[in-house]
Design a protein around this motif. Sequence first.
Motif, mmCIF file in Angstrom:
data_model
loop_
_atom_site.group_PDB
_atom_site.id
_atom_site.type_symbol
_atom_site.label_atom_id
_atom_site.label_comp_id
_atom_site.label_asym_id
_atom_site.label_seq_id
_atom_site.Cartn_x
_atom_site.Cartn_y
_atom_site.Cartn_z
ATOM 1 N N LYS A 64 0.808 -1.220 0.000
ATOM 2 C CA LYS A 64 0.000 0.000 0.000
ATOM 3 C C LYS A 64 0.842 1.272 0.000
ATOM 4 C CE LYS A 64 -0.878 0.239 5.031
ATOM 5 N NZ LYS A 64 -0.392 1.613 5.258
ATOM 6 N N ASP A 65 2.096 1.184 0.467
ATOM 7 C CA ASP A 65 2.948 2.373 0.436
ATOM 8 C C ASP A 65 4.408 1.961 0.611
ATOM 9 O OD1 ASP A 65 3.251 1.873 3.195
ATOM 10 O OD2 ASP A 65 1.663 3.287 3.713
ATOM 11 N N TYR A 66 5.267 2.939 0.444
ATOM 12 C CA TYR A 66 6.710 2.737 0.563
ATOM 13 C C TYR A 66 7.212 3.715 1.626
ATOM 14 C CZ TYR A 66 6.376 -0.026 -3.680
ATOM 15 O OH TYR A 66 6.044 -1.006 -4.595
ATOM 16 N N ASP A 67 7.728 3.173 2.723
ATOM 17 C CA ASP A 67 8.107 3.987 3.875
ATOM 18 C C ASP A 67 9.594 4.321 3.848
ATOM 19 O OD1 ASP A 67 5.614 4.122 5.421
ATOM 20 O OD2 ASP A 67 5.839 1.958 5.558
ATOM 21 N N VAL A 68 9.890 5.604 3.905
ATOM 22 C CA VAL A 68 11.271 6.077 4.003
ATOM 23 C C VAL A 68 11.447 6.708 5.374
ATOM 24 C CG1 VAL A 68 13.014 7.649 3.080
ATOM 25 C CG2 VAL A 68 11.461 6.455 1.516
ATOM 26 N N PHE A 69 12.283 6.102 6.195
ATOM 27 C CA PHE A 69 12.609 6.618 7.521
ATOM 28 C C PHE A 69 13.943 7.361 7.458
ATOM 29 C CE2 PHE A 69 10.370 3.251 10.447
ATOM 30 C CZ PHE A 69 9.156 3.594 9.899
ATOM 31 N N TYR A 70 14.039 8.453 8.210
ATOM 32 C CA TYR A 70 15.336 9.102 8.394
ATOM 33 C C TYR A 70 15.421 9.558 9.840
ATOM 34 C CZ TYR A 70 13.126 13.773 8.162
ATOM 35 O OH TYR A 70 12.362 14.889 8.403
ATOM 36 N N PHE A 71 16.589 10.043 10.231
ATOM 37 C CA PHE A 71 16.781 10.427 11.634
ATOM 38 C C PHE A 71 17.507 11.751 11.715
ATOM 39 C CE2 PHE A 71 18.644 10.451 15.851
ATOM 40 C CZ PHE A 71 17.617 9.929 16.631
ATOM 41 N N ASP A 72 16.784 12.769 12.212
ATOM 42 C CA ASP A 72 17.358 14.102 12.400
ATOM 43 C C ASP A 72 16.879 14.625 13.750
ATOM 44 O OD1 ASP A 72 18.355 16.638 12.325
ATOM 45 O OD2 ASP A 72 17.144 17.320 10.623
ATOM 46 N N ASP A 73 17.733 14.471 14.772
ATOM 47 C CA ASP A 73 17.359 14.949 16.091
ATOM 48 C C ASP A 73 17.818 16.383 16.341
ATOM 49 O OD1 ASP A 73 20.037 14.377 16.196
ATOM 50 O OD2 ASP A 73 19.944 13.129 17.997
ATOM 51 N N GLY A 74 18.323 17.038 15.315
ATOM 52 C CA GLY A 74 18.750 18.422 15.453
ATOM 53 C C GLY A 74 17.601 19.410 15.362
ATOM 54 N N ASP A 75 16.489 18.982 14.779
ATOM 55 C CA ASP A 75 15.304 19.828 14.660
ATOM 56 C C ASP A 75 14.091 18.922 14.739
ATOM 57 O OD1 ASP A 75 13.234 21.532 14.029
ATOM 58 O OD2 ASP A 75 14.298 22.537 12.398
ATOM 59 N N LEU A 76 13.410 18.936 15.883
ATOM 60 C CA LEU A 76 12.264 18.059 16.102
ATOM 61 C C LEU A 76 10.936 18.726 15.758
ATOM 62 C CD1 LEU A 76 13.230 16.292 19.465
ATOM 63 C CD2 LEU A 76 13.665 15.556 17.111
ATOM 64 N N SER A 77 10.981 19.843 15.089
ATOM 65 C CA SER A 77 9.738 20.528 14.746
ATOM 66 C C SER A 77 9.019 19.809 13.609
ATOM 67 C CB SER A 77 10.030 21.974 14.320
ATOM 68 O OG SER A 77 10.724 22.009 13.087
ATOM 69 N N TRP A 78 7.688 19.935 13.616
ATOM 70 C CA TRP A 78 6.907 19.391 12.501
ATOM 71 C C TRP A 78 7.273 20.106 11.209
ATOM 72 C CZ3 TRP A 78 4.625 16.116 9.689
ATOM 73 C CH2 TRP A 78 3.779 16.508 8.648
#
Length: 208
Positions: A64-78
């Motif tokens: 149903k979809d293709y999930d791309v995860f990344y990790f950036d804890d320098g800016d947690l804003s939406w």
Amino acid sequence: MIGRLPLDEQLGALREVLSRNDVLVEVLARAATLDLPRWYLTAGCLFQTVWNVVTGRPPTHGIKDYDVFYFDDGDLSWEAEDRAIQAGREVFADLPAEVEIRNEARVHLWYEEKFGVPCPPYASTEAAIDSFAATTCCLGVRLERDGRWRVYAPHGLSDVFNLVVRPNPVLAPRAVYEAKAARWREQWPELSVLEWPGSSGVVAGPGD
């Protein structure tokens, strides 16, 4: 059976199998152009492609979809996450599939409201993959700058190739696992679904 091969041979088989899904290969290539920190293509699009190829279905069946995860804890804003999402919408706009981009450093901010249990902050994209409801789902792939595929598979690949769904009771509640497993078995009735720890321990297999 591929699931009985040595791990290095399973990795080669994984790439060969996933490469049959043209949409997946294109998502990998385009995601690599976004420069998302510590990203992986992950979750259903990977193991479901394997299930499809192993069972003789079209490679994109049921995805149903293709999930791309990344990790950036320098800016947690939406707002920062949304900029990545909008950039992805442009890059993936003409693909015949939905591609979802998410910053796993932010998951703890919304997880409890959605799933009813708290989620400690993740320390990495890999840590997020580790917490999927089934160990079979704990799989991530990305395309490195030199063209190599980087594969993260903390529980190996045997269950994926052998059509086994195994619970991973580290974060997601039992109800989430059972709902996902039931939905998957509607699409892939050949799956063997292992029971949540503490239940009957019976394996739900094809024809059950």
